[in-house]
Design a protein around this motif. Structure first.
Motif, PDB file in Angstrom:
ATOM      1  N   LEU A  22       0.826  -1.210   0.000  1.00 22.19           N
ATOM      2  CA  LEU A  22       0.000   0.000   0.000  1.00 22.19           C
ATOM      3  C   LEU A  22       0.860   1.260   0.000  1.00 22.19           C
ATOM      4  O   LEU A  22       0.404   2.321  -0.391  1.00 22.19           O
ATOM      5  N   ALA A  23       2.099   1.133   0.462  1.00 23.20           N
ATOM      6  CA  ALA A  23       2.980   2.292   0.543  1.00 23.20           C
ATOM      7  C   ALA A  23       3.836   2.363  -0.722  1.00 23.20           C
ATOM      8  O   ALA A  23       4.797   1.620  -0.873  1.00 23.20           O
ATOM      9  N   ALA A  24       3.475   3.244  -1.634  1.00 21.70           N
ATOM     10  CA  ALA A  24       4.206   3.375  -2.895  1.00 21.70           C
ATOM     11  C   ALA A  24       5.586   3.967  -2.652  1.00 21.70           C
ATOM     12  O   ALA A  24       5.795   4.757  -1.727  1.00 21.70           O
ATOM     13  N   ASP A  25       6.528   3.557  -3.470  1.00 19.98           N
ATOM     14  CA  ASP A  25       7.879   4.122  -3.389  1.00 19.98           C
ATOM     15  C   ASP A  25       7.906   5.566  -3.879  1.00 19.98           C
ATOM     16  O   ASP A  25       8.715   6.371  -3.434  1.00 19.98           O
ATOM     17  N   PHE A  26       7.021   5.863  -4.843  1.00 19.66           N
ATOM     18  CA  PHE A  26       6.982   7.198  -5.445  1.00 19.66           C
ATOM     19  C   PHE A  26       5.533   7.701  -5.486  1.00 19.66           C
ATOM     20  O   PHE A  26       4.685   7.127  -6.177  1.00 19.66           O
ATOM     21  N   ASN A  27       5.274   8.746  -4.726  1.00 25.52           N
ATOM     22  CA  ASN A  27       3.951   9.363  -4.693  1.00 25.52           C
ATOM     23  C   ASN A  27       4.018  10.713  -5.396  1.00 25.52           C
ATOM     24  O   ASN A  27       4.812  11.578  -5.006  1.00 25.52           O
ATOM     25  N   PHE A  28       3.185  10.892  -6.418  1.00 28.30           N
ATOM     26  CA  PHE A  28       3.209  12.125  -7.200  1.00 28.30           C
ATOM     27  C   PHE A  28       1.853  12.814  -7.194  1.00 28.30           C
ATOM     28  O   PHE A  28       0.804  12.152  -7.198  1.00 28.30           O
ATOM     29  N   LYS A  29       1.904  14.144  -7.213  1.00 23.33           N
ATOM     30  CA  LYS A  29       0.682  14.947  -7.301  1.00 23.33           C
ATOM     31  C   LYS A  29       0.649  15.634  -8.668  1.00 23.33           C
ATOM     32  O   LYS A  29       1.469  16.506  -8.949  1.00 23.33           O
ATOM     33  N   PHE A  30      -0.294  15.215  -9.524  1.00 22.23           N
ATOM     34  CA  PHE A  30      -0.455  15.778 -10.857  1.00 22.23           C
ATOM     35  C   PHE A  30      -1.747  16.601 -10.900  1.00 22.23           C
ATOM     36  O   PHE A  30      -2.712  16.282 -10.220  1.00 22.23           O
ATOM     37  N   GLN A  31      -1.752  17.646 -11.730  1.00 21.56           N
ATOM     38  CA  GLN A  31      -2.998  18.394 -11.968  1.00 21.56           C
ATOM     39  C   GLN A  31      -3.371  18.310 -13.441  1.00 21.56           C
ATOM     40  O   GLN A  31      -2.528  18.447 -14.325  1.00 21.56           O
ATOM     41  N   SER A  32      -4.649  18.080 -13.692  1.00 21.98           N
ATOM     42  CA  SER A  32      -5.184  18.025 -15.049  1.00 21.98           C
ATOM     43  C   SER A  32      -5.687  19.402 -15.462  1.00 21.98           C
ATOM     44  O   SER A  32      -5.956  20.261 -14.620  1.00 21.98           O
ATOM     45  N   SER A  33      -5.832  19.613 -16.765  1.00 21.17           N
ATOM     46  CA  SER A  33      -6.435  20.857 -17.244  1.00 21.17           C
ATOM     47  C   SER A  33      -7.923  20.659 -17.511  1.00 21.17           C
ATOM     48  O   SER A  33      -8.585  21.529 -18.078  1.00 21.17           O
ATOM     49  N   ASP A  34      -8.461  19.512 -17.090  1.00 21.50           N
ATOM     50  CA  ASP A  34      -9.883  19.201 -17.290  1.00 21.50           C
ATOM     51  C   ASP A  34     -10.616  19.091 -15.957  1.00 21.50           C
ATOM     52  O   ASP A  34     -10.024  18.661 -14.955  1.00 21.50           O
ATOM     53  N   PRO A  35     -11.913  19.426 -15.940  1.00 21.58           N
ATOM     54  CA  PRO A  35     -12.709  19.243 -14.723  1.00 21.58           C
ATOM     55  C   PRO A  35     -12.995  17.768 -14.482  1.00 21.58           C
ATOM     56  O   PRO A  35     -12.980  16.963 -15.420  1.00 21.58           O
ATOM     57  N   SER A  36     -13.259  17.411 -13.255  1.00 21.22           N
ATOM     58  CA  SER A  36     -13.404  16.004 -12.876  1.00 21.22           C
ATOM     59  C   SER A  36     -14.579  15.309 -13.567  1.00 21.22           C
ATOM     60  O   SER A  36     -14.572  14.090 -13.719  1.00 21.22           O
ATOM     61  N   GLY A  37     -15.587  16.061 -13.980  1.00 21.68           N
ATOM     62  CA  GLY A  37     -16.758  15.452 -14.603  1.00 21.68           C
ATOM     63  C   GLY A  37     -16.590  15.133 -16.079  1.00 21.68           C
ATOM     64  O   GLY A  37     -17.420  14.437 -16.668  1.00 21.68           O
ATOM     65  N   ASP A  38     -15.516  15.611 -16.699  1.00 20.29           N
ATOM     66  CA  ASP A  38     -15.311  15.410 -18.132  1.00 20.29           C
ATOM     67  C   ASP A  38     -14.813  14.000 -18.446  1.00 20.29           C
ATOM     68  O   ASP A  38     -14.115  13.384 -17.648  1.00 20.29           O
ATOM     69  N   LYS A  39     -15.151  13.547 -19.643  1.00 20.43           N
ATOM     70  CA  LYS A  39     -14.668  12.258 -20.127  1.00 20.43           C
ATOM     71  C   LYS A  39     -13.134  12.234 -20.127  1.00 20.43           C
ATOM     72  O   LYS A  39     -12.525  11.231 -19.758  1.00 20.43           O
ATOM     73  N   ASN A  40     -12.534  13.335 -20.537  1.00 20.71           N
ATOM     74  CA  ASN A  40     -11.067  13.413 -20.570  1.00 20.71           C
ATOM     75  C   ASN A  40     -10.465  13.065 -19.212  1.00 20.71           C
ATOM     76  O   ASN A  40      -9.513  12.284 -19.116  1.00 20.71           O
ATOM     77  N   PHE A  41     -11.024  13.662 -18.161  1.00 21.27           N
ATOM     78  CA  PHE A  41     -10.483  13.445 -16.818  1.00 21.27           C
ATOM     79  C   PHE A  41     -10.652  11.995 -16.398  1.00 21.27           C
ATOM     80  O   PHE A  41      -9.766  11.407 -15.762  1.00 21.27           O
ATOM     81  N   GLN A  42     -11.773  11.399 -16.752  1.00 21.72           N
ATOM     82  CA  GLN A  42     -12.026  10.003 -16.389  1.00 21.72           C
ATOM     83  C   GLN A  42     -10.997   9.070 -17.037  1.00 21.72           C
ATOM     84  O   GLN A  42     -10.491   8.151 -16.402  1.00 21.72           O
ATOM     85  N   VAL A  43     -10.668   9.342 -18.312  1.00 25.60           N
ATOM     86  CA  VAL A  43      -9.669   8.527 -19.002  1.00 25.60           C
ATOM     87  C   VAL A  43      -8.287   8.746 -18.388  1.00 25.60           C
ATOM     88  O   VAL A  43      -7.486   7.815 -18.256  1.00 25.60           O
ATOM     89  N   GLN A  44      -8.001   9.982 -17.994  1.00 30.18           N
ATOM     90  CA  GLN A  44      -6.729  10.291 -17.333  1.00 30.18           C
ATOM     91  C   GLN A  44      -6.628   9.556 -15.990  1.00 30.18           C
ATOM     92  O   GLN A  44      -5.557   9.050 -15.627  1.00 30.18           O
TER      93      GLN A  44
END
Length: 338
Positions: A22-44
């Motif tokens: 459960l403890a990942a070696d590498f934890n990253f915080k990414f930001q998308s340019s799409d809102p969470s409700g968009d299809k794009n965000f879901q695929v991301q």
């Protein structure tokens, strides 16, 4: 059942293995340019889940929607400063930092199919050029994608270049606006979040926004019932990039997993959106109040000729923009696309 020492040891080992997984070696915080409700965000989001599985849980990416930490135009700087570890975004949003990003991010009229842009990125020099452009920002270009040839939303019939004259349309700043202005339209600065309201209130008559399926789902075609599909103008580059320092800390196998996963993501998102667009077109065609306009080849060619003149002018804005212009036009000519 008796709990023997051997059984207890096995149980403890299993718990420890589960906890470490459960403890990942590498934890990253990414930001998308799409809102969470968009299809794009879901695929991301699905992409981040695949990366975690492919890496055996060693990589975990927390994907945040547009604006969660910084504005969509500020993620490049936020990665450099360490506020974010990475982003999934439209490259053209950084044209304010260098016009080169506007040119490579959306060379209006250059591409008529997603495969053309993906081939340029992966096999025609695009990957190497983006790596060079991002290097001064301390950002690693992991790989590129696109969404699909964008549709065009309009309240009035549009059947060719002449119909663009005087049209009040929403278009992103930079090259896109310049091309439409050269075609005789009257571009308006408007955030994507205000396109629906702008059309409803008559602030704009049309909009360069996104793919047909997203427009249809959002009700754009109900208030602007003359969409142009397939689109004739826009195929944006979407890039997945991250902190070079964080990238360098990962072992070679994880770097390779990230690289290959982005190529898979590009195939996944373009395919899913193409399927969604086809379904949405059928839905719109069944509505007698919506008329889909498909520009003939001659009109598409006229628009592209106008765009090509603007590419050349835009390329003079910076040395990097000139590099982008030379790279893409050389590729298009070699591929018989120009």
């Amino acid at each position: 059942m008796k709990l023997t020492i051997k059984t207890l040891a096995s149980t403890v080992a299993a718990v420890l293995m589960s906890t470490s997984a459960l403890a990942a070696d590498f934890n990253f915080k990414f930001q998308s340019s799409d809102p969470s409700g968009d299809k794009n965000f879901q695929v991301q989001q699905e992409w981040t889940e695949r990366v975690e599985k492919m890496s055996g849980g060693r990589i975990h990416i927390d994907l945040l929607p547009v604006g969660a930490v910084v504005k969509h135009t500020e993620t490049l700087g936020a990665i450099k400063m360490g506020v974010l570890d990475g982003h999934i975004t439209a490259t053209g949003y950084f044209s304010g930092k260098d016009p080169a990003f506007g040119l490579i991010g959306n060379m209006v009229g250059a591409w008529s199919d997603t495969r053309q842009l993906l081939e340029y990125i992966n096999y025609g020099g695009g990957y190497e050029l983006m790596t060079e452009l991002y290097a001064p920002y301390g950002v690693k270009y992991v790989g590129g994608s696109t969404t699909g040839v964008e549709s065009f939303v309009s309240k009035v019939p549009l059947d060719g270049v002449d119909d663009l004259k005087g049209l009040k349309l929403r278009a992103p700043e930079g090259l896109v606006q310049k091309v439409f202005a050269a075609a005789g339209a009257a571009p308006v600065n408007l955030p994507g979040s205000e396109v629906f309201t702008g059309l409803s209130k008559g602030v704009i008559d049309a909009a360069d926004y996104t793919v047909f399926s997203t427009n249809q789902k959002a009700g754009m075609n109900d208030i602007a019932p003359h969409p142009v599909q397939p689109g004739f103008h826009s195929l944006p580059m979407i890039d997945i990039s991250m902190s070079q320092k964080k990238w360098d800390k990962m072992p070679d196998d994880l770097q390779e997993i990230m690289t290959v996963s982005v190529r898979d993501f590009a195939q996944d998102i373009t395919t899913q959106l193409r399927i969604a667009d086809a379904k949405a077109v059928k839905e719109a065609q069944a509505n007698p109040d919506i008329t889909i306009h498909n520009w003939p080849a001659e009109e598409r060619k006229k628009f592209r000729q106008i765009a090509m003149g603007e590419w050349e002018k835009y390329a003079e804005q910076s040395p990097n923009a000139k590099k982008v212009y030379n790279s893409i036009t050389t590729y298009l000519k070699g591929a018989g696309l120009l």
